[in-house]
Design an enzyme around this catalytic site. Structure first.
Site, mmCIF file in Angstrom:
data_model
loop_
_atom_site.group_PDB
_atom_site.id
_atom_site.type_symbol
_atom_site.label_atom_id
_atom_site.label_comp_id
_atom_site.label_asym_id
_atom_site.label_seq_id
_atom_site.Cartn_x
_atom_site.Cartn_y
_atom_site.Cartn_z
ATOM 1 N N ASP A 23 3.572 9.570 -0.860
ATOM 2 C CA ASP A 23 2.449 8.830 -0.387
ATOM 3 C C ASP A 23 2.087 7.712 -1.534
ATOM 4 O OD1 ASP A 23 0.198 8.436 1.207
ATOM 5 O OD2 ASP A 23 -0.471 10.418 1.096
ATOM 6 N N HIS A 66 0.845 -1.073 -0.042
ATOM 7 C CA HIS A 66 0.073 0.045 -0.060
ATOM 8 C C HIS A 66 1.014 1.181 0.031
ATOM 9 C CE1 HIS A 66 -4.031 -1.928 0.792
ATOM 10 N NE2 HIS A 66 -3.046 -2.924 1.044
HETATM 11 C C1 GDG Z 1 -1.979 3.709 3.411
HETATM 12 C C2 GDG Z 1 -1.114 4.647 2.267
HETATM 13 C C3 GDG Z 1 -2.841 4.424 0.585
HETATM 14 C C4 GDG Z 1 -8.544 10.008 7.802
HETATM 15 N N1 GDG Z 1 -8.878 10.922 8.975
HETATM 16 C C5 GDG Z 1 -10.065 10.474 9.195
HETATM 17 C C6 GDG Z 1 -10.467 9.402 8.572
HETATM 18 N N2 GDG Z 1 -9.461 9.191 7.727
HETATM 19 C C7 GDG Z 1 -9.432 8.221 6.433
HETATM 20 C C8 GDG Z 1 -9.629 8.902 5.278
HETATM 21 C C9 GDG Z 1 -9.027 7.775 4.352
HETATM 22 C C10 GDG Z 1 -8.148 7.058 5.172
HETATM 23 O O1 GDG Z 1 -8.358 7.388 6.463
HETATM 24 C C11 GDG Z 1 -6.507 7.529 4.897
HETATM 25 O O2 GDG Z 1 -6.241 7.262 3.806
HETATM 26 P P1 GDG Z 1 -4.701 7.577 3.085
HETATM 27 O O3 GDG Z 1 -4.834 6.920 1.704
HETATM 28 O O4 GDG Z 1 -4.907 9.024 2.568
HETATM 29 O O5 GDG Z 1 -3.471 7.162 3.999
HETATM 30 P P2 GDG Z 1 -2.894 5.998 4.775
HETATM 31 O O6 GDG Z 1 -3.699 5.903 5.988
HETATM 32 O O7 GDG Z 1 -1.562 6.649 4.828
HETATM 33 O O8 GDG Z 1 -3.010 4.786 3.870
HETATM 34 C C12 GDG Z 1 -1.640 5.455 1.408
HETATM 35 C C13 GDG Z 1 -3.823 3.804 1.439
HETATM 36 O O9 GDG Z 1 -2.942 3.040 2.767
HETATM 37 C C14 GDG Z 1 -4.289 2.808 0.921
HETATM 38 O O10 GDG Z 1 -3.608 1.764 -0.065
HETATM 39 O O11 GDG Z 1 -3.689 5.271 -0.107
HETATM 40 O O12 GDG Z 1 -0.925 6.100 0.326
HETATM 41 O O13 GDG Z 1 -0.185 5.668 3.125
HETATM 42 O O14 GDG Z 1 -9.919 6.899 3.872
HETATM 43 O O15 GDG Z 1 -10.826 8.942 5.056
HETATM 44 N N3 GDG Z 1 -11.610 8.652 8.600
HETATM 45 C C15 GDG Z 1 -12.581 8.983 9.634
HETATM 46 N N4 GDG Z 1 -12.157 10.126 10.551
HETATM 47 C C16 GDG Z 1 -10.933 10.640 10.404
HETATM 48 O O16 GDG Z 1 -10.942 11.687 11.120
HETATM 49 N N5 GDG Z 1 -13.717 8.380 9.749
#
Ligand code: GDG
Length: 477
Positions: A382, A174
């Site tokens: 990222d 990921h």
């Molecule tokens: C890893 C990789 C890759 C965030 N704040 C809240 C909340 N979130 C949710 C968002 C989103 C998720 O968390 C974050 O996903 P990201 O993709 O932005 O980042 P990582 O956590 O670093 O994920 C990344 C991912 O895996 C998938 O393969 O895209 O690059 O680092 O869905 O909505 N959700 C809630 N409250 C919050 O305050 N409910």
């Protein structure tokens, strides 16, 4: 002990033809005293992506409950067989916080922070990976496809292959896979590559991740490379890229609901009805470039290019990995910056930066996306960044501007965002101004294109494409 229960996720569109076993650090459910079964779905995109497919095809999931020394007997929930893997308090410190999050995580993200490379942590990583591999070897049906996820479990494929050469093994990373120059710093670099080459299929978010991994296999292990096939120790691994996505329809539906509309307008009122709401939503991680965007905002207020009476910034920074020192340092720096900016530019009752070190409900998050006029997604590095895709899906009004770092995987697809190099301070400031001043017509054209792209390439498509690739490599073998 077998419990049967249901969760509330939507049915799957496509199904695998062979039994599927998922292995991920975390299980798809977490303990929850409030529910009848004692479990509720774990948050996050992975579960949303895979649970419907597994539930329909009756698959299996191997992982950790998220609590120390927690080893409930296997159980069935919603048609999915759940096999918990026990992790001790010491292993959480060494395998999870240590080797995974203080060693691999920074190394795989451009070495943005110094990695800790510690033999005790490595031993724990090896031990936990072995525990996963043994569990998988014991439970995988004869013609199963075993799909292993992410950087915490990179040794599992080769360990499993040694015990169960009959099953098809796939892996999806990921996060980014680093270039060989950085990866070579890892004292256990050969073991990690060998671990992954136990797979029939190794998947990455971006083509560059696949290319970096292939270069490492060739240069470090002298593996033979023929197009997308790596041959090592008499075994072939196919390498590919599969950009992950979100459930577009679900986010769109939530955003269209009356409750969300009401919440969005409440948020705008509470923020003082500004002309422009700039929004950031991230785990509080040093890879996400939160400080950088606060500094850019401050510089624009200072120069007068942005007016504190017209603009506010909302930054949601979700607590994460609080036991790791780099994360504590990052939090202090962000909170110092927020205090400094608010001290200088806020008015009584009207802070210029609204900072939430909290995990919001998904409903609140979607309403906030809708309220955000300009979304700032500025990571230094990222794997993908799902927030960028969620923002587009939530903007059912067809308006809103996404400022997106070129160093997020999402930049490959979301080319109608305002793309920016976050390492260039002035470029970031200019990108923010471009977004704030963009005419309505251009905003709508760009947002329309972003939404089409995410709609076309949603998470169901991602799972279907990965599954089809797994089935095709298994036919090849
Ligand atoms: C890893 C990789 C890759 C965030 N704040 C809240 C909340 N979130 C949710 C968002 C989103 C998720 O968390 C974050 O996903 P990201 O993709 O932005 O980042 P990582 O956590 O670093 O994920 C990344 C991912 O895996 C998938 O393969 O895209 O690059 O680092 O869905 O909505 N959700 C809630 N409250 C919050 O305050 N409910």
């Amino acid at each position: 002990m077998t419990e049967a229960a249901t969760t509330d996720l939507a049915p799957a569109k496509g199904n695998p033809t062979r039994p599927i076993v998922i292995a991920a650090n975390r299980l798809p459910v977490m303990r929850d005293d409030e529910t009848e079964t004692g479990w509720s779905p774990s948050p996050g995109g992975l579960v949303r992506a895979l649970l419907p497919m597994l539930r329909d095809s009756g698959g299996t999931w191997v992982g950790w409950t998220g609590e120390a020394d927690d080893a409930p007997a296997p159980f069935t929930i919603d048609g999915i067989d759940v096999h918990p893997v026990e992790i001790s308090t010491e292993e959480i410190e060494l395998y999870y916080e240590g080797f995974s999050n203080d060693g691999l995580w920074p190394l795989y993200h451009d070495a943005l922070r110094e990695s800790t490379f510690d033999a005790h942590q490595w031993d724990a990583y090896h031990r936990v990976n072995e525990r996963f591999a043994i569990t998988l070897a014991n439970i995988a049906p004869p013609d199963a496809i075993v799909w292993v996820h992410d950087y915490q479990l990179q040794l599992v494929p080769a360990m499993l292959r040694r015990q169960r050469p009959d099953v098809t093994i796939a892996f999806f990373l990921h996060i980014p896979f680093p270039p060989v120059e950085l990866f070579s710093r890892l004292p256990w670099r050969d073991q990690i590559i060998e671990g992954l080459l136990g797979c029939d299929l190794v998947g990455f978010q971006r083509p560059i991740g696949a290319a970096n991994f292939t270069a490492c296999a060739h240069q470090l292990l002298d593996a033979k490379v023929d197009d997308d096939v790596i041959t090592h120790a008499g075994h072939d691994s196919v390498v590919g890229h599969f950009p992950i996505s979100i459930d577009f329809a679900e986010v769109e539906e939530m955003a269209a609901g009356r409750a969300t509309r009401k919440l969005t307008s409440q948020f705008r009122t509470r923020l003082g009805d500004p002309e422009v709401i700039l929004l950031g939503v991230d785990r509080l991680d040093y890879t996400k470039g939160i400080g950088l965007r606060l500094r850019a905002f401050a510089a624009l207020l200072e120069s007068g290019e942005l007016d504190a009476e017209r603009c506010v910034m909302v930054q949601v920074a979700t607590p994460t990995r609080e036991a790791v020192e780099h994360y504590q340092d990052e939090r202090h720096e962000i909170e110092r910056l927020v205090g400094e900016i608010n001290g200088r530019y806020s008015r009584i009752g009207l802070p210029v930066v609204h900072y939430l070190y909290q995990t919001l409900s998904y409903d609140d998050l979607i309403a906030l996306y809708r309220a955000g006029d300009v979304m700032l997604v500025t990571p230094f590095r990222d794997g993908m960044n799902l927030v960028a895709k969620e923002y587009a899906a939530a903007h059912i009004d067809g308006d809103g501007v996404l400022v997106l770092s070129e160093f997020a995987g999402a930049a490959d697809e979301l080319t109608d965002a305002v793309l920016v190099n976050p390492h260039d301070d002035r470029a970031l400031q200019e990108a923010i101004i471009t977004a704030v001043e963009m005419h309505r017509g251009e905003r709508r054209t760009r947002m329309g294109a972003l939404r089409d792209q995410v709609r076309r390439m949603d998470v169901q498509g991602w799972a279907d494409r990965f599954l089809a690739a797994m089935e095709s490599v298994s036919e090849r073998a």
